[in-house]
Design a protein around this motif. Structure first.
Motif, PDB file in Angstrom:
ATOM      1  N   ILE A  29      11.937  -1.831   8.599  1.00 50.74           N
ATOM      2  CA  ILE A  29      11.311  -3.003   9.414  1.00 50.74           C
ATOM      3  C   ILE A  29      12.489  -4.423   9.402  1.00 50.74           C
ATOM      4  O   ILE A  29      12.878  -4.603   8.341  1.00 50.74           O
ATOM      5  CB  ILE A  29       9.854  -3.703   8.921  1.00 50.74           C
ATOM      6  N   ILE A  42      10.525   1.235   4.451  1.00 51.13           N
ATOM      7  CA  ILE A  42       9.171   1.964   4.229  1.00 51.13           C
ATOM      8  C   ILE A  42       9.339   3.475   3.875  1.00 51.13           C
ATOM      9  O   ILE A  42      10.371   3.791   4.458  1.00 51.13           O
ATOM     10  CB  ILE A  42       8.461   2.054   5.869  1.00 51.13           C
ATOM     11  N   PRO A  69       0.246  -2.598   0.156  1.00 52.72           N
ATOM     12  CA  PRO A  69       0.366  -1.413   1.021  1.00 52.72           C
ATOM     13  C   PRO A  69       0.865  -1.878   2.332  1.00 52.72           C
ATOM     14  O   PRO A  69       1.134  -0.854   3.176  1.00 52.72           O
ATOM     15  CB  PRO A  69      -0.864  -0.652   1.047  1.00 52.72           C
ATOM     16  N   TYR A  70       0.613  -3.080   2.805  1.00 53.22           N
ATOM     17  CA  TYR A  70       0.947  -3.489   4.041  1.00 53.22           C
ATOM     18  C   TYR A  70       2.344  -4.056   4.099  1.00 53.22           C
ATOM     19  O   TYR A  70       2.766  -4.859   3.360  1.00 53.22           O
ATOM     20  CB  TYR A  70      -0.163  -4.526   4.703  1.00 53.22           C
ATOM     21  N   LYS A  71       3.271  -3.837   4.963  1.00 49.32           N
ATOM     22  CA  LYS A  71       4.356  -4.335   5.018  1.00 49.32           C
ATOM     23  C   LYS A  71       4.824  -5.076   6.130  1.00 49.32           C
ATOM     24  O   LYS A  71       5.322  -6.296   6.201  1.00 49.32           O
ATOM     25  CB  LYS A  71       5.358  -2.852   5.169  1.00 49.32           C
ATOM     26  N   ALA A  72       4.783  -4.565   7.411  1.00 52.51           N
ATOM     27  CA  ALA A  72       5.108  -5.352   8.753  1.00 52.51           C
ATOM     28  C   ALA A  72       4.167  -6.506   8.779  1.00 52.51           C
ATOM     29  O   ALA A  72       4.856  -7.771   9.364  1.00 52.51           O
ATOM     30  CB  ALA A  72       5.005  -4.313   9.948  1.00 52.51           C
ATOM     31  N   GLU A 215      -8.025  -6.503   2.900  1.00 58.90           N
ATOM     32  CA  GLU A 215      -6.930  -5.505   2.824  1.00 58.90           C
ATOM     33  C   GLU A 215      -6.868  -4.589   3.906  1.00 58.90           C
ATOM     34  O   GLU A 215      -5.869  -4.300   4.630  1.00 58.90           O
ATOM     35  CB  GLU A 215      -6.779  -5.225   1.526  1.00 58.90           C
ATOM     36  N   GLU A 216      -8.065  -4.037   4.294  1.00 53.46           N
ATOM     37  CA  GLU A 216      -8.139  -2.988   5.355  1.00 53.46           C
ATOM     38  C   GLU A 216      -8.013  -3.580   6.471  1.00 53.46           C
ATOM     39  O   GLU A 216      -7.259  -3.148   7.477  1.00 53.46           O
ATOM     40  CB  GLU A 216      -9.471  -2.449   5.245  1.00 53.46           C
ATOM     41  N   MET A 219      -4.418  -3.524   6.954  1.00 53.01           N
ATOM     42  CA  MET A 219      -3.865  -2.283   7.037  1.00 53.01           C
ATOM     43  C   MET A 219      -4.003  -1.956   8.367  1.00 53.01           C
ATOM     44  O   MET A 219      -3.046  -1.182   8.923  1.00 53.01           O
ATOM     45  CB  MET A 219      -4.467  -1.015   6.132  1.00 53.01           C
ATOM     46  N   GLU A 222      -1.252  -3.009  10.258  1.00 46.48           N
ATOM     47  CA  GLU A 222      -0.356  -2.443  10.183  1.00 46.48           C
ATOM     48  C   GLU A 222       0.153  -1.402  10.978  1.00 46.48           C
ATOM     49  O   GLU A 222       1.189  -0.966  11.491  1.00 46.48           O
ATOM     50  CB  GLU A 222      -0.161  -2.039   8.683  1.00 46.48           C
ATOM     51  N   TYR A 223      -1.319  -0.643  11.392  1.00 49.03           N
ATOM     52  CA  TYR A 223      -1.280   0.551  12.410  1.00 49.03           C
ATOM     53  C   TYR A 223      -0.683   0.105  13.513  1.00 49.03           C
ATOM     54  O   TYR A 223       0.310   0.792  14.250  1.00 49.03           O
ATOM     55  CB  TYR A 223      -2.607   1.006  12.390  1.00 49.03           C
ATOM     56  N   SER A 226       2.945  -0.870  13.105  1.00 44.87           N
ATOM     57  CA  SER A 226       4.153   0.239  12.821  1.00 44.87           C
ATOM     58  C   SER A 226       4.375   1.072  13.953  1.00 44.87           C
ATOM     59  O   SER A 226       5.232   1.882  14.119  1.00 44.87           O
ATOM     60  CB  SER A 226       3.316   1.143  11.674  1.00 44.87           C
ATOM     61  N   LYS A 261      -1.099 -14.204   3.025  1.00 43.55           N
ATOM     62  CA  LYS A 261      -0.557 -12.641   2.776  1.00 43.55           C
ATOM     63  C   LYS A 261       0.263 -12.299   4.100  1.00 43.55           C
ATOM     64  O   LYS A 261       0.879 -11.439   3.769  1.00 43.55           O
ATOM     65  CB  LYS A 261      -1.729 -11.811   2.558  1.00 43.55           C
TER      66      LYS A 261
ATOM     67  N   MET B 245     -11.312  -9.332  -2.938  1.00 42.96           N
ATOM     68  CA  MET B 245     -10.008 -10.228  -3.157  1.00 42.96           C
ATOM     69  C   MET B 245     -10.457 -11.492  -3.449  1.00 42.96           C
ATOM     70  O   MET B 245      -9.734 -12.100  -3.953  1.00 42.96           O
ATOM     71  CB  MET B 245      -9.120 -10.246  -1.809  1.00 42.96           C
TER      72      MET B 245
ATOM     73  N   THR D 135      -6.339   4.878   5.874  1.00 41.50           N
ATOM     74  CA  THR D 135      -6.334   3.335   5.636  1.00 41.50           C
ATOM     75  C   THR D 135      -5.030   2.931   6.091  1.00 41.50           C
ATOM     76  O   THR D 135      -4.692   1.720   6.714  1.00 41.50           O
ATOM     77  CB  THR D 135      -6.798   2.700   4.465  1.00 41.50           C
ATOM     78  N   SER D 136      -3.923   3.714   5.379  1.00 40.65           N
ATOM     79  CA  SER D 136      -2.605   3.213   5.833  1.00 40.65           C
ATOM     80  C   SER D 136      -1.740   4.186   6.667  1.00 40.65           C
ATOM     81  O   SER D 136      -1.940   5.620   6.821  1.00 40.65           O
ATOM     82  CB  SER D 136      -1.911   3.437   4.389  1.00 40.65           C
ATOM     83  N   PRO D 137      -1.227   3.384   7.672  1.00 44.73           N
ATOM     84  CA  PRO D 137      -0.391   4.318   8.521  1.00 44.73           C
ATOM     85  C   PRO D 137       0.714   5.025   7.864  1.00 44.73           C
ATOM     86  O   PRO D 137       1.189   6.078   8.535  1.00 44.73           O
ATOM     87  CB  PRO D 137       0.210   3.257   9.594  1.00 44.73           C
ATOM     88  N   TYR D 138       1.020   4.816   6.685  1.00 46.81           N
ATOM     89  CA  TYR D 138       2.200   5.456   6.041  1.00 46.81           C
ATOM     90  C   TYR D 138       1.891   6.556   5.103  1.00 46.81           C
ATOM     91  O   TYR D 138       2.297   7.170   4.340  1.00 46.81           O
ATOM     92  CB  TYR D 138       2.888   4.468   4.992  1.00 46.81           C
TER      93      TYR D 138
END
Lengths: 337, 337, 337, 337
Positions: A29, A42, A69-72, A215-216, A219, A222-223, A226, A261, B245, D135-138
């Motif tokens: 990314i 990733i 676990p979330y990046k982008a 967090e979900e 995520m 993130e879907y 991504s 975050k 959280m 939950t995660s796209p990865y």
């Protein structure tokens, strides 16, 4: 794992740097801010030696692991606030954007009257449901394509960008003229739908699910990201708890957490959260004070006859009064509204 | 069932009216406001004919059934806001009162330093735990009577009224010089304790339990008031949900609901709700915006070494900064602070 | 930190071993089983070198850290099942003990009739509330001391051991002839009450709080055991969730977890969990199948007129039928009933 | 509103009766049992006079309003138990059907080995995920169409009917050879997907959502049935609560409630509910005792290397042992297994 690059790196240098990792099977990314350029890897980075990469690549200032676990969507990967733009409306830090309209589009007259009124009051985006997710198959399911036409007519008449909820991926082509696609709370973990709207190039408003953690929610964003769609707006709209006096429990703590975050804009829907008209105004004020970037509010020309969610809808006068108050508050908070 | 009396009724008339009902076995609550005098019957009123009583008693303007199970705390029974007064500090509508101090009293020096500092910053009541409810029997249980002496020394040195938590009814005599007795979340439905503090003639701060509904909070306040103690302050401090959280989920919707349904002051504890220092300020601002009458905030001279709840305590500088901001906001909201 | 001692260690050796640690400021828990003797250190063991102690003490077979915050209730510390004995009734692994009776003692006739009937059906302990924790101060609060006398009369008439709920620590002397003291769900974290009943030398039935985790239940049991009372029975009775069709959500997963993590007996209260009569029998069967050591069931001679919780009480015939079925099942499961 | 018809009514009479209502704009549900024929009206029945219809239609025995919002799934409308048949496997009252297999299909060898083993142990339907909601796209998203082919190969090799999860409506044609389509917990209120599988003529297993009430589960089943698909199996798989020691909280009270309120088969998934291998067996036994019609269990040839949910999967030996025990129990309960 992120690598923050030095200030004057060239595009070619960045591409070369990224290429090496992609050749090894990582996705990347790239986040190009006004101050920092950040590259995020990733994939399974367990065996990647951060220090080694920093030492052997001149263009890298420093690197660190991203434990989330979330990046982008992660602020570490993308330190600058994201502002989503729809026409000449901005949603993000520094703005306070109000989306308003009825739960359901019911007729051309209704949606036009409401659109003109909320626009006069200061709403800059109009909402209106046409495909309605209802608990009962026997309840009013929205006016479907007919409703969409009415909504588009209201858009044309007022110039307001519009937002409406999608129910399944086959509807994406139908929503071409819609400005923001809403993913409702019940679809927050409909991952296939998230992937499909991730392929669109228009803003997505993603509502937090009734039983989903912060967090979900990240995520699920993130879907979408991504798949390449960076225009995601998060929306807190209440979670399910044991409390029965309100429809849901609005979790305002989520707002500052999401803003810490993530770099994405965050808005609040006080109407669905409370389910009670008299709570909408106090919760709207609280949402601004806690740091939200805007609101989504149900407003109706005749709430007592609304085909759905009348009990939580403001009438147009109440909405106007709330907006007068919110503008005064936005001035105080230093937010554009 | 309540009867709102006509404006110029005499005391004798009221007494005669009440006497008749008490002779029939009802309890009564008399609420004498500046505008209305209201008499509420407690007991099985199923067979009482409201209209008959209105028609046959000249002094009654109108009567109606109270469908809620809470009576003395009910705004219908007592339409005017209750203001609790502690020394020259007021807690109630129109004020914004900040209670501050450490989770636990740890030493005379600590509590004195904190007390002086939070007083300078504008806190008007000091908190400090001496009997601590801890999940583990092996965790620090508070300094007990020794801690209480330190807290009283701080009260003497600063003139600040003090609040501390009670753990069981045998401690009531120990707390004679304490200005406000706190019932903690875990004791919200310790009904025998509620009855005993209901017999005290000093303010009680009642925290909402972690799994208690808004109605149950009102019913617990009713326990205290039904024993004759009218000085009850309600406190929202977060409820238990699936979200991990934050320590708890702060239910800010409860504030306007409690203010609608009851005449009692309502304050918010953002420190315990969030369990995260960086959320205290945004939640404090939101609490004011949503209509709370004040805050209870954990402030510590050295949070990293606090014997409990350090992660959610502001240091004294952070507290001061928050107070500067809150005062500016109180001015904006038209609240005395 | 626990040390499992070698088989043939003498009392003197154990005492000497313990003495050294206590001299250094640790508390110890000594658990003498038929197979293992285990010594557990309580206190800050961060700097204790397990291996060093094992190597330098001949009597120690092996040692390990206890990572759980609960010690005395921990199966690691006390590997053998605890059986609580009340008269000639046993509660623990291998038994299936049914406690039955009305929510409230209402009259001598009522409690006698119920006691005789449930005894005939096979209940071996009788329950009956005399101090009732009620959400409303205006609801029936139990017959108090008068009710206790009636319960004791029923005990005398039938020989059944009795259990009743305590509301505050001053009631302990009143309950001298009561065989098991119940800590209700709302008092599960009334830590001062836990400490006081920990000083008693009679069994305590500890109900899980409505919003308390399994670990918190174990920690509250630890409060009781840390005061020296080893006769603790855990009771799952439903937790608060968003589901409204049942009064609470019975968490049967808690039973095998509690039995894994602790050596204490665990029983289930299906009546309060469900709040619906027709669910009591299926949940009772499920409780046995999942591994519970017994049940607490509300049974009433005339549920439709019960002063509290009638909707969840079995009548005496229904209770008898359930018991016939449960005995058949106990035989199948190899449990004494 | 339902009308129970007299025993010997002819088809023509029924059609004529139904026709009148449909002419007035109502939908109808016709339920022809061995003992009763029931006609249910769907629509706004507020103005329909039940008594008038009973008196003026000879074929009607009695009529009554259905107050629940669910109609087709309602036991009042359809008093006899529904048994879903897949090949020669039956799911419903009187049977105890075990569905087993891995979380994900990972390879042809893996799925074949597992299929043969669970079949030998007594499972009569095989599960295997190919489109995985993660939950995660990865995270591993399942083997998709490739996985489906492997699953079908295993079906062919063993003759076991298979079940797999659908992620979106465009996958329906792909699943033609799949015997049961699973709607996962996250899609329980994906109403468009429910409508589409409602148009299929194959059994649908509908999992309860993580934050959905029992009534909402029934309403989602109603969505499927209202499109004409009567083969719906309900599945309880745990709900979200504050408890963190288990992945979810299995709500076994839901089983007898669902069986009371609906005629549909109800099964339990203890693997996803607990998330812990050692809880699967006790919860499976409890599910049978509480009245479930079967189980869905994750079994894997090598759980420690499973691509997802290994921690909750039984290995094939553990599964076999559980099945031996369950068969013994089914015999005791009088259920076919």
């Amino acid at each position: 794992m992120v690598f923050v690059l030095k200030p004057n790196v060239t595009k070619d240098q960045i591409n070369a740097f990224i290429y090496k990792f992609e050749a090894e099977g990582f996705s990347t990314i790239l986040s190009t801010g006004t101050e920092h350029t950040v590259v995020c890897l990733i994939g399974n980075t367990a065996k990647v030696d951060v220090d080694h990469i920093v030492h052997t690549n001149d263009i890298v200032e420093y690197g660190k692991r991203v434990t989330e676990p979330y990046k982008a969507v992660n602020r570490i990967v993308h330190p600058e606030n994201t502002t989503v733009r729809v026409g000449n409306v901005s949603i993000g830090e520094g703005y306070f954007t109000v989306i308003a309209g009825p739960c359901s589009v019911e007729s051309t007259e209704q949606i036009l009257e409401i659109a003109k009124s909320v626009q006069l009051s200061g709403a800059t985006i109009m909402r209106g449901g046409v495909f309605k997710p209802r608990t009962s198959p026997y309840a009013f399911q929205g006016l479907q394509e007919e409703g969409l036409k009415m909504l588009l007519a209201a858009k044309k008449a007022t110039g307001l960008p519009i937002i409406t909820e999608i129910m399944n991926q086959t509807q994406i082509p139908l929503l071409e003229e819609v400005d923001i696609i809403q993913i409702g709370a019940r679809n927050m973990q409909n991952f296939d739908l998230l992937k499909e709207v991730g392929k669109c190039r228009k803003p997505i408003l993603l509502k937090r699910g009734l039983a989903n953690t912060i967090e979900e929610l990240l995520m699920s964003a993130e879907y979408i990201m991504s798949e390449g769609n960076e225009q995601v707006i998060l929306c807190e709209r209440g979670i399910r708890t044991f409390e029965t006096m309100t429809r849901n429990t609005l979790d305002l703590s989520a707002i500052p957490l999401l803003k810490q975050k993530s770099h994405l804009p965050v808005i609040v829907d006080p109407s669905h959260a409370a389910g009670i008209r008299s709570l909408v105004a106090p919760l709207a004020k609280a949402a601004m004070a806690v740091g939200a970037d805007g609101l989504m509010i149900e407003a109706h020309n005749d709430p007592s006859r609304a085909l759905c969610d009348g009990a939580q809808s403001l009438d147009l006068k109440q909405f106007e009064e709330l907006m007068v108050d919110l503008k005064r508050r936005a001035l105080f908070e230093g937010k554009m509204m």
